[in-house]
Write a protein that holds these residues in place. Structure first.
Motif, PDB file in Angstrom:
ATOM      1  N   ARG A 228      50.741   1.444  68.701  1.00 54.92           N
ATOM      2  CA  ARG A 228      49.363   1.111  68.922  1.00 54.92           C
ATOM      3  C   ARG A 228      49.120  -0.381  69.118  1.00 54.92           C
ATOM      4  O   ARG A 228      48.304  -0.911  69.979  1.00 54.92           O
ATOM      5  CB  ARG A 228      48.775   1.549  67.776  1.00 54.92           C
ATOM      6  CG  ARG A 228      46.962   1.563  67.930  1.00 54.92           C
ATOM      7  CD  ARG A 228      46.362   1.634  66.474  1.00 54.92           C
ATOM      8  NE  ARG A 228      46.756   0.741  65.562  1.00 54.92           N
ATOM      9  CZ  ARG A 228      46.156  -0.452  65.412  1.00 54.92           C
ATOM     10  NH1 ARG A 228      45.107  -0.753  66.281  1.00 54.92           N
ATOM     11  NH2 ARG A 228      46.482  -1.054  64.427  1.00 54.92           N
ATOM     12  N   LEU A 229      49.906  -1.186  68.193  1.00 58.34           N
ATOM     13  CA  LEU A 229      49.655  -2.793  68.516  1.00 58.34           C
ATOM     14  C   LEU A 229      50.204  -3.274  69.553  1.00 58.34           C
ATOM     15  O   LEU A 229      49.641  -4.080  70.464  1.00 58.34           O
ATOM     16  CB  LEU A 229      50.657  -3.382  67.315  1.00 58.34           C
ATOM     17  CG  LEU A 229      49.726  -2.995  65.933  1.00 58.34           C
ATOM     18  CD1 LEU A 229      50.808  -3.458  64.636  1.00 58.34           C
ATOM     19  CD2 LEU A 229      48.561  -3.558  65.543  1.00 58.34           C
ATOM     20  N   LEU A 230      51.366  -2.645  70.181  1.00 59.21           N
ATOM     21  CA  LEU A 230      51.786  -3.042  71.494  1.00 59.21           C
ATOM     22  C   LEU A 230      50.890  -2.639  72.563  1.00 59.21           C
ATOM     23  O   LEU A 230      50.531  -3.479  73.499  1.00 59.21           O
ATOM     24  CB  LEU A 230      53.122  -2.276  71.656  1.00 59.21           C
ATOM     25  CG  LEU A 230      54.381  -2.911  70.977  1.00 59.21           C
ATOM     26  CD1 LEU A 230      55.647  -2.123  71.171  1.00 59.21           C
ATOM     27  CD2 LEU A 230      54.811  -4.349  71.134  1.00 59.21           C
ATOM     28  N   SER A 231      50.151  -1.486  72.425  1.00 56.55           N
ATOM     29  CA  SER A 231      49.002  -1.029  73.638  1.00 56.55           C
ATOM     30  C   SER A 231      47.882  -1.950  73.504  1.00 56.55           C
ATOM     31  O   SER A 231      47.164  -2.037  74.436  1.00 56.55           O
ATOM     32  CB  SER A 231      48.988   0.303  73.204  1.00 56.55           C
ATOM     33  OG  SER A 231      48.265   0.405  72.037  1.00 56.55           O
ATOM     34  N   ARG A 242      42.604  -6.064  76.645  1.00 52.44           N
ATOM     35  CA  ARG A 242      41.258  -5.630  76.765  1.00 52.44           C
ATOM     36  C   ARG A 242      40.918  -4.472  75.780  1.00 52.44           C
ATOM     37  O   ARG A 242      40.032  -4.407  75.079  1.00 52.44           O
ATOM     38  CB  ARG A 242      40.887  -5.160  78.160  1.00 52.44           C
ATOM     39  CG  ARG A 242      39.448  -4.360  78.323  1.00 52.44           C
ATOM     40  CD  ARG A 242      39.278  -3.826  79.741  1.00 52.44           C
ATOM     41  NE  ARG A 242      39.336  -4.874  80.575  1.00 52.44           N
ATOM     42  CZ  ARG A 242      38.555  -5.332  81.450  1.00 52.44           C
ATOM     43  NH1 ARG A 242      37.075  -5.452  80.833  1.00 52.44           N
ATOM     44  NH2 ARG A 242      38.539  -6.366  82.246  1.00 52.44           N
ATOM     45  N   ARG A 243      42.106  -3.594  75.902  1.00 54.66           N
ATOM     46  CA  ARG A 243      41.813  -2.515  74.707  1.00 54.66           C
ATOM     47  C   ARG A 243      41.810  -3.062  73.345  1.00 54.66           C
ATOM     48  O   ARG A 243      41.023  -2.468  72.523  1.00 54.66           O
ATOM     49  CB  ARG A 243      43.053  -1.686  74.765  1.00 54.66           C
ATOM     50  CG  ARG A 243      42.974  -0.211  73.967  1.00 54.66           C
ATOM     51  CD  ARG A 243      44.250   0.316  74.175  1.00 54.66           C
ATOM     52  NE  ARG A 243      44.173   1.713  73.216  1.00 54.66           N
ATOM     53  CZ  ARG A 243      45.131   2.663  73.260  1.00 54.66           C
ATOM     54  NH1 ARG A 243      46.040   2.525  74.257  1.00 54.66           N
ATOM     55  NH2 ARG A 243      45.031   3.651  72.510  1.00 54.66           N
TER      56      ARG A 243
END
Length: 402
Positions: A228-231, A242-243
């Motif tokens: 999640r952090l990488l994404s 942006r996410r």
């Protein structure tokens, strides 16, 4: 173990994960044994407390036998002087170190066996058989019900059986009747050990499987969190992408909506970045984006905000609870500090760059989150069209340019 577990417990859990679930308890590393003890100690102490209380009650349950055998006063004296102190000590030690806790619990049962066997001899036949068989039944139930391991049960059962055997042989000698009593007692005291061994193996297997399953779940949760952090992270600048920005901005907007406070959004764009890239090359362009991103992040974090890279040469930032004047000061500081950046290029003069910033300031109750971003984008468009290297602020109902 959980993320906040002590390092030694985390290490023990990791070792437990490497063990075959069918591995015997005696072959476990000491750290895994300590982990098992730490996780099951409360339950073991609770169960032992219940058994010891039952034993204390049983101490007086045999008084009926004593009365019928005509030894009530002697029986009461023996129980009060030996059995009651033994069980009270066992109860007191339920919360002590495991070795002391286990020893006192086992000792209480052995004392019970001794007192009942002694009183059986005093009562004589036809009461002797009932007393001795009672020892076997009580010890057998203790072995089945105790949360302690088979090794502990072995010495309790063996000592109780030995006590009965000695008293019976002293009273009746080597007779068939004595042999029957000893055999019955041995079956009661030692027979349940097979069941206990099987129970211990199943309990140990269940414990290892539970630890391994728990650790696998923790690893999965950690891996998901890392993904999640990488994404949500821009790999070039280390800022949110942006996410990631949308996730943090939604939380900041909700907080501002709840308090009725102001929220600032900044749209930042590098001026003439395509020309910069064409002249100095993409590696220098990447370095420029990295350093501008670092500068922006420092200034916004100092003001209690956060920054993100939207893509290309475009950045965005947000500050919760900042006034229009304070937002203007922060944005101007970013413009000045970016203009001071120098990028050394071989065979070319040191490169510089500038940024244009559009700022939107409004209370969350006055404008939606998307509305704030669109207002900041319009302010950026105006800054680009009025000379670049500047800040334009749009507040709800007015515009300030600088």
């Amino acid at each position: 173990m959980g993320i906040d577990a002590p390092p030694d417990m985390q290490s023990a859990a990791a070792q437990a994960c490497s063990l075959d679930p069918d591995r015997r308890f005696g072959a476990w590393p000491d750290s895994v044994k300590a982990l098992e003890q730490a996780e099951t100690g409360h339950r073991v102490a609770r169960d032992l407390r219940g058994l010891n209380l039952s034993g204390l009650v049983l101490t007086f349950g045999y008084l009926g036998f004593d009365a019928s055998a005509g030894i009530l006063s002697e029986g009461l004296a023996m129980r009060m002087s030996l059995m009651v102190p033994a069980y009270l000590l066992a109860l007191f030690c339920c919360g002590a170190q495991p070795r002391l806790r286990n020893a006192t619990s086992g000792l209480a049962v052995v004392v019970l066996a001794f007192v009942i066997a002694y009183l059986g001899v005093k009562a004589g036949q036809p009461h002797l058989d009932r007393y001795m068989m009672g020892v076997g039944v009580v010890v057998g139930f203790y072995i089945i019900l105790t949360p302690l391991r088979a090794g502990h049960c072995l010495w309790v059962g063996a000592m109780s059986c030995l006590i009965v055997t000695l008293f019976v042989l002293m009273e009746e000698g080597a007779t068939p009747s004595a042999g029957s009593i000893v055999l019955f007692t041995a079956m009661c005291c030692l027979g349940p050990l097979a069941v206990k061994l099987r129970h211990d193996r199943l309990r140990d297997r269940a414990f290892l499987l539970a630890v391994q399953s728990r650790e696998a779940n923790h690893r999965l949760l950690n891996a998901n969190e890392e993904l999640r952090l990488l994404s949500e992270r821009d790999p070039l600048t280390g800022l949110s992408n942006r996410r990631g920005f949308e996730s943090r901005f939604d939380a900041a907007y909700a907080a501002a909506l709840e308090t009725g406070g102001a929220l600032t959004v900044m749209m930042i764009d590098l001026d003439h970045f395509k020309a910069f890239n064409d002249r100095y090359g993409h590696p220098m362009g990447d370095e420029c984006i990295r350093r501008v991103g670092q500068t922006l992040a420092r200034e916004l974090e100092r003001a209690g905000g956060f920054a993100a890279r939207l893509g290309g040469e475009e950045f965005i930032g947000a500050i919760h609870g900042t006034s229009k004047a304070a937002a203007h000061t922060v944005a101007q500081s970013v413009v000045r500090k970016v203009a001071r950046l120098r990028f050394d290029a071989p065979s070319l003069p040191a490169a510089t760059t500038t940024v244009s910033i559009g700022v939107a300031v409004a209370r969350a109750t006055q404008l939606s989150g998307d509305g704030l971003v669109k207002l900041a984008d319009r302010a950026l468009y105006e800054a680009k069209n009025t000379g670049r290297n500047r800040v334009v602020i749009h507040a709800v109902g007015e515009t300030i340019a600088a």
